[in-house]
Write a protein that holds these residues in place. Sequence first.
Motif, PDB file in Angstrom:
ATOM      1  N   LYS A 160       0.831  -1.211   0.000  1.00 38.76           N
ATOM      2  CA  LYS A 160       0.000   0.000   0.000  1.00 38.76           C
ATOM      3  C   LYS A 160       0.865   1.260   0.000  1.00 38.76           C
ATOM      4  O   LYS A 160       0.612   2.203  -0.763  1.00 38.76           O
ATOM      5  N   GLU A 164       1.413   3.994  -2.981  1.00 37.71           N
ATOM      6  CA  GLU A 164       1.170   5.418  -2.693  1.00 37.71           C
ATOM      7  C   GLU A 164       2.355   6.271  -3.150  1.00 37.71           C
ATOM      8  O   GLU A 164       2.169   7.354  -3.736  1.00 37.71           O
ATOM      9  N   ARG A 167       2.319   6.520  -6.907  1.00 42.36           N
ATOM     10  CA  ARG A 167       1.281   7.460  -7.367  1.00 42.36           C
ATOM     11  C   ARG A 167       1.742   8.900  -7.194  1.00 42.36           C
ATOM     12  O   ARG A 167       1.434   9.768  -8.014  1.00 42.36           O
ATOM     13  N   LYS A 168       2.484   9.166  -6.104  1.00 45.81           N
ATOM     14  CA  LYS A 168       3.026  10.518  -5.924  1.00 45.81           C
ATOM     15  C   LYS A 168       3.981  10.881  -7.051  1.00 45.81           C
ATOM     16  O   LYS A 168       4.146  12.059  -7.388  1.00 45.81           O
TER      17      LYS A 168
END
Length: 305
Positions: A160, A164, A167-168
């Motif tokens: 997870k 994340e 995605r940043k």
Amino acid sequence: MYQNFETLKEILFDRTAPRKKIVVAGAVDEHALEAAFLAQEKGYVTPILVGEKDDVSHLVKKLGFAEAPYELVHCNADTNPSSIAVQLIHQGRGDFILKGKMETKDLLKPILNKETGLNGNGFVTHFGLMQIKGYHKLLAMSDSAVIPYPTLEDKVRIVKIGMEMLRKLGYGKPVVGALCAAETVNPKMPETIDAEKLQEMSLNGKFGNGILVGPISFDLATSKESAVIKGYPSPYAGNVDMLLVPNLVTGNVMSKIWNPDGDNILAGCLVGANVPIALTSRSASMNEKLHSILLCSLLSTNSKT
């Protein structure tokens, strides 16, 4: 998809935005100072140096950076510089932390403090991003520095957080390969059982807009040709964005095998806390430290303190 760090920098690094402030905890350290000031020359950061005032000033002058802009925050010899670095982050004076001359356990203790630290999520892991010769894009890798033998629950959190971070960096739908020695489930190889469970979770939407495939071997994860030869049908074979290694030893050995080749560039930081923490091996090259600072500066965007 970023072919290399240069492409990543061209797309994501905004020279018109204010520079990120890097807090160097334990700044009486030649390599840390060289990396921080080189990153400043590149336009990535402005250094905030935490350490004994006279010693830091002397070393900055010795290294030839006395005329460069920086902030110096005095730290007595009996005070943990990481404690001051954490305070600076809470005060909004810094964006992320770089480990200087201090033990990793001393760096982490104030960061992980439940009452005054930066670990609001309760889980910190290592995130690597690598430019590896022969692979067509940047490749992320899970923990090679913090969690020795992650449980299935740990792996869920690692995936997870890794997604994340991707995605940043602009990855809309990250693809993670749960790395094993083989692509089949074997009861004698517990990591293959975990990988199968993680893939089921992925299919059930556990990781949101992201994909996890596994168990998958390294050759299948990074080579479509190998997947064709072995008859491995996954559309994600040869094109993963991140490797989930089964344990710290695997990740650590992989990274250090790649490191001696000058064409490979490795960057890494601790993530999961309120801000990234640039933490590289003591033997890390200046290039690795520099790109780790770049990575932290990009990941620190929208971080919450």
